[in-house]
Motif scaffolding. Structure first.
Motif, short mmCIF file in Angstrom:
data_model
loop_
_atom_site.label_atom_id
_atom_site.label_comp_id
_atom_site.label_asym_id
_atom_site.label_seq_id
_atom_site.Cartn_x
_atom_site.Cartn_y
_atom_site.Cartn_z
N ALA A 72 95.10 7.37 155.74
CA ALA A 72 95.77 8.12 154.78
C ALA A 72 95.50 7.80 153.27
N ASP A 73 95.25 6.65 152.78
CA ASP A 73 95.00 6.10 151.57
C ASP A 73 93.40 6.12 151.21
N ASN A 74 92.52 6.25 152.17
CA ASN A 74 91.09 6.21 152.10
C ASN A 74 90.35 7.59 151.85
N LEU A 75 89.71 7.75 150.59
CA LEU A 75 89.26 9.03 150.37
C LEU A 75 87.90 9.29 150.85
N VAL A 76 87.33 8.27 151.51
CA VAL A 76 86.03 8.33 152.45
C VAL A 76 86.36 8.28 153.84
N LEU B 209 83.06 4.45 146.41
CA LEU B 209 83.94 4.22 147.53
C LEU B 209 83.14 4.04 148.81
N GLY B 210 82.19 4.82 148.89
CA GLY B 210 81.06 4.87 150.00
C GLY B 210 80.51 3.50 150.20
N ASN B 211 80.20 2.86 149.13
CA ASN B 211 79.76 1.50 148.87
C ASN B 211 80.78 0.38 149.20
N SER C 167 80.59 6.75 139.12
CA SER C 167 81.35 6.97 140.06
C SER C 167 82.25 5.59 140.09
N ILE C 168 81.50 4.81 139.57
CA ILE C 168 82.27 3.31 139.42
C ILE C 168 83.44 3.40 138.19
N ILE C 169 82.94 4.07 137.15
CA ILE C 169 83.83 4.29 135.83
C ILE C 169 85.11 5.01 136.32
N VAL D 17 94.26 6.14 141.64
CA VAL D 17 93.45 5.02 141.47
C VAL D 17 94.29 4.11 142.39
N GLN D 18 93.28 3.37 143.39
CA GLN D 18 94.03 2.40 144.53
C GLN D 18 93.67 1.10 143.91
N ALA D 19 94.51 0.40 143.90
CA ALA D 19 94.31 -1.21 143.44
C ALA D 19 93.71 -1.76 144.62
N GLN D 20 92.84 -2.88 144.25
CA GLN D 20 92.03 -3.64 145.28
C GLN D 20 92.85 -4.70 145.90
#
Length: 380
Positions: free
Chosen positions: A217-221, A267-269, A358-360, A377-380
């Motif tokens: 659910a919390d994964n955009l990719v 995110l794909g990376n 994409s990083i920014i 924005v997801q925390a790592q």
């Protein structure tokens, strides 16, 4: 440069291809086609029409679920009109997302849609997909024969504007290098997992076993995340080219392309900063630097009129010739015209800019949107 093109050549040579059936089977398992849609007025009718035109042994084995994820354009009205014309089509108004959990991308819409799915197989496609008449039957037969839990097909990518012609061919090459077909299809390499979001066919039991879109659910990719779950839990993942079975035009203009790729690239990376920056550098080295180097060498030769300048000019020509050769190989494999190849230097700049952007966006949330809708924005 040689290393990049070497990996590209190897991946393309090993890529399996699924082609249309020669003979339609007498019967097929039932299929539910799920189409999550957010502001897809430009696409939704043509997408549904292509699905309804599918060649199947019995038309009643097809169910089409359109999950309208809070669209603010005419998506819902158009989908409802299609549902009124054909009983196989059902519009599902997706309720607002819960506030006590993070639901990224299309995961919420897909999770709500499958509650209404009745098929033995569940096919998730994007609204910009156009299926060929035998696409569904071919995919289901392949999945049945080889006991595939998730069958994902790489589509024929259509380009309509200059931005697409500049960026999409390079993106296809990056994906082929980063996710080799052989590695993805090898069950002994669980770390190699990939699926193409525009076409993901699950056996219902496998989808439910891994937890479906709710589990990511919390994964955009979500396509890659689901592919990882499939392999980690020991189910069969199969990724192949399906150029004759489907086509997709992902974006209509530069603004949409920029928003879409900057949403997913980092995110794909795997949200790996080094890997993403390295890929941006590779695009410069492979596609941009040879043209800059040749230009500087020619300018220097004109100014100094020295025989020594011939060597760098020849090196630049050689590098660009190599670049062109592999662009030609990729274009033939993906069935794309070799258009604007002379602007490869600009393509490299654009793709590198997408990677950095994409990083920014992902790390700061600044401008990180899809169709204008802010992403969390997801925390790592």
């Amino acid at each position: 440069m040689n290393v990049f093109f070497g990996y590209l050549r190897q991946s393309l040579e090993q890529a399996p291809t699924v082609t249309p059936l020669g003979v339609m089977p007498v019967s097929l398992p039932t299929v539910s086609v799920i189409i999550p849609a957010y502001n897809e007025a430009v696409n939704i009718q043509d997408c549904i029409i292509s699905v309804l035109a599918s060649e199947l042994p019995h038309q009643d084995c097809l169910q089409v679920l359109v999950a309208d994820d809070g669209s603010t354009d005419a998506t819902r009205t158009l989908a409802l009109a299609m549902a009124d014309q054909d009983p196989r089509v059902q519009l599902i108004p997706v309720p607002p997302r819960p506030q006590d959990a993070v639901w990224q991308g299309k995961n919420w819409a897909c999770t709500k849609a499958v509650l209404q799915a009745t098929g033995d197989y569940w096919l998730f496609i994007d609204a910009d997909v156009r299926l060929a008449p035998q696409a569904i039957a071919t995919a289901v037969v392949k999945a049945e024969q080889d006991r595939i839990g998730l069958l994902s097909l790489s589509p024929n990518i259509l380009c309509g504007c200059l931005a697409e012609w500049l960026v999409q061919p390079l993106m296809g090459s990056i994906l082929a290098v980063g996710f080799s077909f052989a590695g993805v299809n090898d069950p002994t390499q669980p770390e190699q997992a990939f699926a193409a979001g525009p076409f993901m066919l699950f056996h219902r039991s496998v989808y439910e076993a891994v937890g479906g879109h709710q589990a990511v659910a919390d994964n955009l990719v979500e396509d890659v995340a689901l592919a990882q779950l499939i392999k980690q839990q020991g189910h069969r993942l199969y990724y192949a080219q399906g150029l004759e079975l489907m086509e997709v035009r992902m974006y209509q203009d530069w603004a949409g392309l920029w928003e879409g790729w900057t949403k997913n690239y980092y995110l794909g990376n795997g949200r790996n900063l080094f890997s993403t920056l390295y890929s941006a550098l590779v695009m410069q080295v492979v596609y941009t630097f040879p043209w800059i180097g040749l230009g500087l060498a020619i300018a220097l030769e004109i100014v100094e009129r020295s025989a020594a300048g011939v060597v760098p000019v020849m090196l630049g020509i050689g590098a660009i010739s190599l670049q062109y050769y592999y662009r030609l190989q990729t274009a033939q494999r993906f069935r794309q015209p070799l258009r604007y190849a002379w602007l490869s230097w600009l393509s490299g700049i654009l793709v590198s800019s997408i990677a950095v952007g994409s990083i920014i966006k992902t790390e700061t949330g600044w401008g990180w949107t899809w169709r204008g809708r802010p992403l969390k924005v997801q925390a790592q």
